[in-house]
Enzyme design. Structure first.
Site, PDB file in Angstrom:
ATOM      1  N   ARG A  35      -3.219   6.986   0.972  1.00  0.00           N
ATOM      2  CA  ARG A  35      -3.668   8.246   1.574  1.00  0.00           C
ATOM      3  C   ARG A  35      -2.668   8.915   2.506  1.00  0.00           C
ATOM      4  O   ARG A  35      -2.861  10.064   2.877  1.00  0.00           O
ATOM      5  CB  ARG A  35      -4.995   8.022   2.303  1.00  0.00           C
ATOM      6  CG  ARG A  35      -6.155   7.971   1.329  1.00  0.00           C
ATOM      7  CD  ARG A  35      -7.440   7.594   2.006  1.00  0.00           C
ATOM      8  NE  ARG A  35      -7.364   6.210   2.457  1.00  0.00           N
ATOM      9  CZ  ARG A  35      -8.404   5.506   2.893  1.00  0.00           C
ATOM     10  NH1 ARG A  35      -9.580   6.072   2.993  1.00  0.00           N
ATOM     11  NH2 ARG A  35      -8.258   4.248   3.278  1.00  0.00           N
ATOM     12  N   ARG A  72      -6.516  11.470  -5.971  1.00  0.00           N
ATOM     13  CA  ARG A  72      -7.728  10.774  -5.535  1.00  0.00           C
ATOM     14  C   ARG A  72      -8.927  11.716  -5.587  1.00  0.00           C
ATOM     15  O   ARG A  72     -10.002  11.340  -6.050  1.00  0.00           O
ATOM     16  CB  ARG A  72      -7.497  10.241  -4.119  1.00  0.00           C
ATOM     17  CG  ARG A  72      -8.648   9.619  -3.420  1.00  0.00           C
ATOM     18  CD  ARG A  72      -8.814   8.175  -3.850  1.00  0.00           C
ATOM     19  NE  ARG A  72      -9.746   7.479  -2.984  1.00  0.00           N
ATOM     20  CZ  ARG A  72     -11.064   7.651  -2.980  1.00  0.00           C
ATOM     21  NH1 ARG A  72     -11.607   8.499  -3.808  1.00  0.00           N
ATOM     22  NH2 ARG A  72     -11.829   6.975  -2.136  1.00  0.00           N
ATOM     23  N   TYR A  97     -14.914 -11.846   0.462  1.00  0.00           N
ATOM     24  CA  TYR A  97     -15.605 -10.565   0.248  1.00  0.00           C
ATOM     25  C   TYR A  97     -16.841 -10.741  -0.625  1.00  0.00           C
ATOM     26  O   TYR A  97     -17.871 -10.100  -0.410  1.00  0.00           O
ATOM     27  CB  TYR A  97     -14.663  -9.545  -0.399  1.00  0.00           C
ATOM     28  CG  TYR A  97     -13.649  -8.980   0.568  1.00  0.00           C
ATOM     29  CD1 TYR A  97     -13.980  -7.912   1.404  1.00  0.00           C
ATOM     30  CD2 TYR A  97     -12.362  -9.500   0.650  1.00  0.00           C
ATOM     31  CE1 TYR A  97     -13.057  -7.381   2.295  1.00  0.00           C
ATOM     32  CE2 TYR A  97     -11.433  -8.988   1.539  1.00  0.00           C
ATOM     33  CZ  TYR A  97     -11.783  -7.927   2.363  1.00  0.00           C
ATOM     34  OH  TYR A  97     -10.879  -7.407   3.246  1.00  0.00           O
ATOM     35  N   ASP A 133      -7.069  -2.850  -7.034  1.00  0.00           N
ATOM     36  CA  ASP A 133      -7.546  -3.482  -5.808  1.00  0.00           C
ATOM     37  C   ASP A 133      -7.898  -4.931  -6.104  1.00  0.00           C
ATOM     38  O   ASP A 133      -8.293  -5.268  -7.222  1.00  0.00           O
ATOM     39  CB  ASP A 133      -8.782  -2.749  -5.272  1.00  0.00           C
ATOM     40  CG  ASP A 133      -9.060  -3.150  -3.828  1.00  0.00           C
ATOM     41  OD1 ASP A 133      -8.445  -2.565  -2.924  1.00  0.00           O
ATOM     42  OD2 ASP A 133      -9.846  -4.093  -3.610  1.00  0.00           O
ATOM     43  N   ARG A 177       0.828  -1.225   0.000  1.00  0.00           N
ATOM     44  CA  ARG A 177       0.000   0.000   0.000  1.00  0.00           C
ATOM     45  C   ARG A 177       0.856   1.266   0.000  1.00  0.00           C
ATOM     46  O   ARG A 177       0.474   2.269   0.590  1.00  0.00           O
ATOM     47  CB  ARG A 177      -0.945   0.034   1.198  1.00  0.00           C
ATOM     48  CG  ARG A 177      -2.005  -1.018   1.201  1.00  0.00           C
ATOM     49  CD  ARG A 177      -3.264  -0.511   0.472  1.00  0.00           C
ATOM     50  NE  ARG A 177      -4.302  -1.513   0.519  1.00  0.00           N
ATOM     51  CZ  ARG A 177      -5.406  -1.420   1.272  1.00  0.00           C
ATOM     52  NH1 ARG A 177      -5.616  -0.364   2.007  1.00  0.00           N
ATOM     53  NH2 ARG A 177      -6.298  -2.390   1.262  1.00  0.00           N
TER      54      ARG A 177
HETATM   55  C1  LIG Z   1      -8.171  -7.149   1.546  1.00  0.00           C
HETATM   56  C2  LIG Z   1      -7.600  -6.271   0.450  1.00  0.00           C
HETATM   57  C3  LIG Z   1      -8.325  -5.268  -0.273  1.00  0.00           C
HETATM   58  N1  LIG Z   1      -7.433  -4.723  -1.193  1.00  0.00           N
HETATM   59  C4  LIG Z   1      -6.208  -5.320  -1.079  1.00  0.00           C
HETATM   60  C5  LIG Z   1      -6.306  -6.308  -0.076  1.00  0.00           C
HETATM   61  C6  LIG Z   1      -5.205  -7.274   0.300  1.00  0.00           C
HETATM   62  C7  LIG Z   1      -4.216  -6.679   1.226  1.00  0.00           C
HETATM   63  C8  LIG Z   1      -4.783  -6.327   2.586  1.00  0.00           C
HETATM   64  O1  LIG Z   1      -5.162  -7.259   3.334  1.00  0.00           O
HETATM   65  O2  LIG Z   1      -4.821  -5.130   2.897  1.00  0.00           O
HETATM   66  C9  LIG Z   1      -4.997  -5.082  -1.876  1.00  0.00           C
HETATM   67  C10 LIG Z   1      -4.717  -3.732  -2.373  1.00  0.00           C
HETATM   68  N2  LIG Z   1      -5.468  -2.590  -2.251  1.00  0.00           N
HETATM   69  C11 LIG Z   1      -4.827  -1.553  -2.861  1.00  0.00           C
HETATM   70  C12 LIG Z   1      -3.644  -2.048  -3.456  1.00  0.00           C
HETATM   71  C13 LIG Z   1      -2.772  -1.179  -4.348  1.00  0.00           C
HETATM   72  C14 LIG Z   1      -1.381  -1.301  -4.370  1.00  0.00           C
HETATM   73  C15 LIG Z   1      -0.585  -0.922  -3.128  1.00  0.00           C
HETATM   74  O3  LIG Z   1      -0.172   0.253  -2.988  1.00  0.00           O
HETATM   75  O4  LIG Z   1      -0.281  -1.840  -2.321  1.00  0.00           O
HETATM   76  C16 LIG Z   1      -3.552  -3.398  -3.115  1.00  0.00           C
HETATM   77  C17 LIG Z   1      -2.458  -4.391  -3.442  1.00  0.00           C
HETATM   78  C18 LIG Z   1      -5.277  -0.146  -2.954  1.00  0.00           C
HETATM   79  C19 LIG Z   1      -6.365   0.331  -2.067  1.00  0.00           C
HETATM   80  N3  LIG Z   1      -7.518  -0.323  -1.744  1.00  0.00           N
HETATM   81  C20 LIG Z   1      -8.312   0.480  -0.970  1.00  0.00           C
HETATM   82  C21 LIG Z   1      -7.629   1.723  -0.782  1.00  0.00           C
HETATM   83  C22 LIG Z   1      -8.187   2.931  -0.040  1.00  0.00           C
HETATM   84  C23 LIG Z   1      -9.132   3.636  -0.979  1.00  0.00           C
HETATM   85  C24 LIG Z   1      -9.105   5.136  -0.897  1.00  0.00           C
HETATM   86  O5  LIG Z   1      -8.098   5.781  -1.253  1.00  0.00           O
HETATM   87  O6  LIG Z   1     -10.128   5.665  -0.492  1.00  0.00           O
HETATM   88  C25 LIG Z   1      -6.424   1.635  -1.469  1.00  0.00           C
HETATM   89  C26 LIG Z   1      -5.361   2.684  -1.594  1.00  0.00           C
HETATM   90  C27 LIG Z   1      -9.674   0.144  -0.454  1.00  0.00           C
HETATM   91  C28 LIG Z   1      -9.851  -1.216   0.104  1.00  0.00           C
HETATM   92  N4  LIG Z   1      -9.662  -2.384  -0.577  1.00  0.00           N
HETATM   93  C29 LIG Z   1      -9.896  -3.460   0.261  1.00  0.00           C
HETATM   94  C30 LIG Z   1     -10.278  -2.940   1.519  1.00  0.00           C
HETATM   95  C31 LIG Z   1     -10.613  -3.770   2.740  1.00  0.00           C
HETATM   96  C32 LIG Z   1     -10.270  -1.550   1.411  1.00  0.00           C
HETATM   97  C33 LIG Z   1     -10.706  -0.544   2.459  1.00  0.00           C
HETATM   98  C34 LIG Z   1      -9.624  -0.288   3.459  1.00  0.00           C
HETATM   99  C35 LIG Z   1      -9.101   1.131   3.347  1.00  0.00           C
HETATM  100  O7  LIG Z   1      -9.927   2.019   3.100  1.00  0.00           O
HETATM  101  O8  LIG Z   1      -7.901   1.318   3.561  1.00  0.00           O
HETATM  102  C36 LIG Z   1      -9.753  -4.880  -0.118  1.00  0.00           C
END
Ligand SMILES: Cc1c2[nH]c(c1CCC(=O)O)Cc1[nH]c(c(CCC(=O)O)c1C)Cc1[nH]c(c(CCC(=O)O)c1C)Cc1[nH]c(c(C)c1CCC(=O)O)C2
Length: 352
Positions: free
Chosen positions: A35, A44, A160, A81, A31
């Site tokens: 943010r 964003r 999910y 994602d 990640r």
């Molecule tokens: C379970 C999972 C998800 N997504 C992901 C996982 C596996 C890793 C982990 O366990 O964290 C993987 C993921 N999600 C994202 C990436 C991008 C690459 C990176 O920088 O790592 C990767 C590799 C961007 C993201 N995916 C998400 C964001 C936040 C969205 C935003 O900017 O509003 C980002 C940058 C949203 C997301 N996506 C997911 C959730 C639960 C959420 C909400 C949590 C949050 O808000 O932080 C599902």
């Protein structure tokens, strides 16, 4: 004499994935685009919602590159994602501010039959365009940085899809796996099929490594872990390798605990992502020596910074010196992380 095909790649992350020890180790952070970076928040806001950002190749490429520009990371992970695969198969998805992802839950055979795995790479086309743009940009301006593509592992994505949202225990999904294993198995097979195409398309567009995120693998007892994590992951790795025999694959079965060794032996991955709970020396002793490890700094220590961060990072380096290793976090970076703490960590790791 060394022919062109024998000249080793110069990219440190690819060298480690080929089984070499590189020191100081290559690094990137899960990640790393997100943010905590002001430049990310700006893009964003411009994109509107999160799915719009993931499907706008120029903007997604820009945020993928931001941490490379700022820190010179050895790995750039595609900005997307794991839930874009269900989205691309036709399941409705939105990211609600403060609530995380919300999907239309799949609870019966009819809902699972409506998924269209053949559509996945069609609807995901903008994501492959992002991969092309990032790869071109890296070749021009950061030729030592490796581009990492990814997907969720079938089990975590199924969690999910069935539950419809994040959960501490994914009781609906795990309940379905016990109550109707044939139905849950159909969903898992659909995901293996769609994810194979999705990952191969990323590699064909320029991703040099593929990572499988299995964030919820650790919820399963051993018998279920073998059936829903190891077997589908092994099938996915085999299917991808059939098309792309030499692509390195990183598996990240979070909280797998003692099941890590069996996962390493049976799935065919070259590298294991290690979560914060695991002792790196024990992990190293439990897996075949050619398999690289990646991890596992606690993201909370990166928020704290200072001596706490330094002590944690140094103990990881000491444990992993002399083996193929990629420095990373054990879980995604937190949004309250001060960007200057990341810079301090990069300096520390770079001096070995
Ligand atoms: C379970 C999972 C998800 N997504 C992901 C996982 C596996 C890793 C982990 O366990 O964290 C993987 C993921 N999600 C994202 C990436 C991008 C690459 C990176 O920088 O790592 C990767 C590799 C961007 C993201 N995916 C998400 C964001 C936040 C969205 C935003 O900017 O509003 C980002 C940058 C949203 C997301 N996506 C997911 C959730 C639960 C959420 C909400 C949590 C949050 O808000 O932080 C599902």
């Amino acid at each position: 004499m060394t022919g062109p095909s024998e000249i080793p790649t110069q990219k440190p992350l690819l060298r480690v994935l080929a089984g070499e020890t590189v020191w100081p180790p290559p690094m990137w952070l899960m990640r790393q685009a997100g943010r905590y970076l002001p430049e990310y928040r700006e893009v964003r806001a411009q994109a509107g919602d999160f799915i719009a950002l993931c499907t706008a190749p120029d903007l997604a490429a820009e945020v993928t590159i931001q941490p490379i520009r700022r820190y010179g990371m050895d790995g750039a992970i595609l900005f997307s994602d794991i839930l874009m695969v269900p989205w691309a198969m036709g399941q409705s998805l939105r990211f609600a501010e403060g609530e995380g992802p919300m999907l239309e839950p799949l609870r019966d055979a009819a809902a699972i039959a409506r998924l269209d795995p053949g559509q996945c790479v069609v609807r995901a086309a903008p994501i492959f365009e992002t991969v092309r743009l990032v790869r071109a940009e890296l070749e021009a301006h950061a030729p030592r940085t490796t581009l990492i593509g990814f997907a969720g592992s079938p089990f975590t994505v199924a969690c999910y899809m069935v539950e419809g949202h994040g959960s501490r225990d994914f009781a609906a999904a795990r309940g379905m796996a016990y109550a109707d294993p044939a139905l849950f198995g159909r969903l898992i097979r659909t995901l293996v099929e769609a994810s194979t195409e999705y990952l191969c398309a990323q590699a064909e567009a320029g991703a040099e490594v593929l990572m499988l995120f299995d964030s919820w693998a650790g919820l399963l007892p051993p018998s279920q872990f073998r059936r829903w994590v190891i077997e589908p992951t092994a099938a996915l790795v085999r299917a991808v390798r059939k098309r792309l025999p030499s692509i390195p694959i990183i598996g990240f079965p979070r909280l797998a605990g003692v099941m890590l060794a069996e996962y390493a032996q049976r799935t065919g991955v070259q590298c294991l992502g290690i979560d914060t709970s695991m002792d790196l020396r024990l992990a190293a002793a439990a897996v075949p020596p050619g398999i690289a490890l990646q991890g596992n700094l606690d993201p909370l220590s990166l928020i704290a910074g200072g001596m706490a961060l330094e002590a944690e990072a140094r103990s990881i380096l000491a444990a992993m010196r002399g083996r193929p290793f990629i420095f990373n976090l054990g879980h995604g970076i937190e949004k309250v992380t001060p960007p200057e703490h990341v810079a301090a960590l990069v300096r520390l790791v770079r001096t070995g």
